[in-house]
Design a protein around this motif. Structure first.
Motif, PDB file in Angstrom:
ATOM      1  N   TRP A  70      -9.133 -30.307   9.552  1.00 17.63           N
ATOM      2  CA  TRP A  70      -8.240 -29.522  10.398  1.00 17.63           C
ATOM      3  C   TRP A  70      -9.062 -28.810  11.471  1.00 17.63           C
ATOM      4  N   PRO A  71      -8.454 -28.559  12.641  1.00 16.64           N
ATOM      5  CA  PRO A  71      -9.204 -27.898  13.710  1.00 16.64           C
ATOM      6  C   PRO A  71      -9.510 -26.438  13.392  1.00 16.64           C
ATOM      7  N   ILE A  72      -8.741 -25.863  12.507  1.00 15.74           N
ATOM      8  CA  ILE A  72      -9.081 -24.540  11.980  1.00 15.74           C
ATOM      9  C   ILE A  72      -9.018 -24.666  10.466  1.00 15.74           C
ATOM     10  N   PRO A  73      -9.739 -23.838   9.730  1.00 16.73           N
ATOM     11  CA  PRO A  73      -9.766 -23.997   8.274  1.00 16.73           C
ATOM     12  C   PRO A  73      -8.366 -23.979   7.664  1.00 16.73           C
ATOM     13  N   PHE A  74      -8.114 -24.914   6.744  1.00 16.76           N
ATOM     14  CA  PHE A  74      -6.827 -24.985   6.067  1.00 16.76           C
ATOM     15  C   PHE A  74      -6.708 -23.825   5.089  1.00 16.76           C
ATOM     16  N   ASP A  75      -5.597 -23.127   5.158  1.00 13.75           N
ATOM     17  CA  ASP A  75      -5.360 -22.002   4.257  1.00 13.75           C
ATOM     18  C   ASP A  75      -4.597 -22.516   3.032  1.00 13.75           C
ATOM     19  N   LEU A  76      -5.293 -22.576   1.900  1.00 13.39           N
ATOM     20  CA  LEU A  76      -4.702 -23.167   0.691  1.00 13.39           C
ATOM     21  C   LEU A  76      -3.563 -22.334   0.125  1.00 13.39           C
ATOM     22  N   GLU A  77      -3.468 -21.072   0.551  1.00 17.74           N
ATOM     23  CA  GLU A  77      -2.373 -20.231   0.046  1.00 17.74           C
ATOM     24  C   GLU A  77      -1.087 -20.468   0.820  1.00 17.74           C
ATOM     25  N   GLN A  78      -1.174 -21.266   1.886  1.00 18.42           N
ATOM     26  CA  GLN A  78       0.022 -21.538   2.673  1.00 18.42           C
ATOM     27  C   GLN A  78       0.379 -23.021   2.605  1.00 18.42           C
ATOM     28  N   SER A  79       1.644 -23.300   2.914  1.00 17.72           N
ATOM     29  CA  SER A  79       2.114 -24.680   2.892  1.00 17.72           C
ATOM     30  C   SER A  79       1.463 -25.477   4.022  1.00 17.72           C
ATOM     31  N   VAL A  80       1.582 -26.798   3.908  1.00 20.09           N
ATOM     32  CA  VAL A  80       1.073 -27.667   4.977  1.00 20.09           C
ATOM     33  C   VAL A  80       1.764 -27.326   6.295  1.00 20.09           C
ATOM     34  N   ASN A  81       3.092 -27.135   6.251  1.00 19.27           N
ATOM     35  CA  ASN A  81       3.794 -26.855   7.514  1.00 19.27           C
ATOM     36  C   ASN A  81       3.409 -25.491   8.098  1.00 19.27           C
TER      37      ASN A  81
END
Ligand code: CA
Length: 255
Positions: A70-81
Motif C-alpha cells: 500500500w502507498p501508506i501503511p495498512f492499518d490492520l485495525e480498520q477495514s480494507v475499504n
C-alpha cells in the motif's frame, strides 16, 4: 446492494466561481464532495485534485488486499475499504502538494472532503474538514460526521449553539483540511445500511443556511432524488446562502 443517486452543485448567489467538486461513481459505490478554498481559481483546483485523487485510488484498488504493498501503511485495525478511503484522501492530498509545488499562485489552497464507499450492506465514510454526511432512516435525520471546524469545537464545549454557529463570522474556519501537508489525518467509520436509507453528502453551503429540520423535511419527500438535490440547492439559495452549494443524495434500494 442497489443504490440510486443524484447530485447537484451551484455557485450560489454571491460567488462568481464554484470551488466545490463532486464525483458520483455508482459503478464503484463511491460518492465524494469536496469544498475548496484558497481564492481565485485555487479552491476549484484543490477540490478537484482531492476528488480525482480519491476516485483514482479507490478505482485502482478494487481487488487490493491487506498483504499487498500500500502507498501508506495498512492499518490492520480498520477495514480494507476504510484503508482505501484513507489512502485515497492522502493520495488526493499529495496531488495538492505537487500542484502547489508547481505554481506559486496555488500556494495556500486547501479543501475539505467527505466520501462514502458502499459495499454490500456496509457504507464506509471518510471525511476531513466540514463537508458532511447525513442519514435519513425511518423519517429520522442523523448527522454522521463531526466537523473539523472552529465552530464545532465551540459547540462541543458548550460555548455556541448550533443556531449561533450557523451565523458566526468564523463559521467557515476549518481546523483540518487537505492542504498538501504531510500526515493528513482522516476520520473513517463504518455504517450498516438498510434498504430505504437515504444518505446526504454536502458542502457547508447547504447546512450553514438550512438547519437539520429543513434538511430532514426535504429528504423525507417522496419525490425523485434529482428533485431532492435541486430542493436543497434552491433552499440554500432562497435562504440567502453566500456560498457554493453541493449535495449528493443516495437511496439504498436493497442491501
Ligand atoms: Ca463552502
Amino acid at each position: 446492494m442497489s443504490v440510486s443517486s443524484a447530485s447537484a452543485t451551484d455557485k450560489g448567489l454571491r460567488r462568481s466561481t464554484n470551488e466545490d467538486s463532486v464525483s458520483v461513481r455508482e459503478d464503484l459505490g463511491l460518492f465524494v464532495v469536496a469544498d475548496g478554498m484558497g481564492g481565485h481559481a485555487a479552491g476549484e483546483v484543490a477540490s478537484r485534485a482531492a476528488v480525482e485523487g480519491i476516485v483514482a485510488f479507490v478505482e485502482a484498488t478494487q481487488t487490493m488486499s491487506p498483504d499487498q504493498t500500500w502507498p501508506i501503511p495498512f492499518d490492520l485495525e480498520q477495514s480494507v475499504n476504510a484503508n482505501r478511503l484513507r489512502a485515497g484522501f492522502r493520495m488526493g492530498n499529495r496531488r495538492l502538494a505537487s500542484q502547489i509545488g508547481s505554481s506559486s499562485e496555488l500556494r495556500g489552497m486547501a479543501t475539505t472532503a467527505v466520501a462514502v464507499l458502499i459495499d454490500g450492506g456496509t457504507g464506509t465514510l471518510a471525511h476531513v474538514g466540514d463537508s458532511r454526511a447525513y442519514r435519513l432512516r425511518d423519517g429520522q435525520l442523523d448527522r454522521l460526521t463531526r466537523d473539523h471546524s472552529w465552530v464545532e469545537e465551540q459547540i462541543r464545549v458548550g460555548a455556541l449553539s448550533e443556531a449561533a454557529a450557523r451565523q458566526h463570522p468564523w463559521r467557515n474556519i476549518v481546523t483540518r483540511a487537505l492542504s498538501g501537508s504531510e500526515d493528513l489525518e482522516v476520520d473513517t467509520q463504518e455504517i450498516v445500511l438498510q434498504a430505504g436509507d437515504r444518505l446526504l453528502l454536502c458542502s457547508d453551503g447547504v447546512f450553514t443556511v438550512l438547519d437539520d429540520d429543513q434538511i430532514s423535511e426535504v429528504l423525507r419527500r417522496k419525490t425523485d432524488l434529482d428533485q431532492l438535490c435541486g430542493a436543497l440547492i434552491q433552499g440554500a439559495n432562497d435562504g440567502g446562502g453566500p456560498d457554493n452549494v453541493t449535495a449528493i443524495v443516495l437511496e439504498i434500494n436493497a442491501v
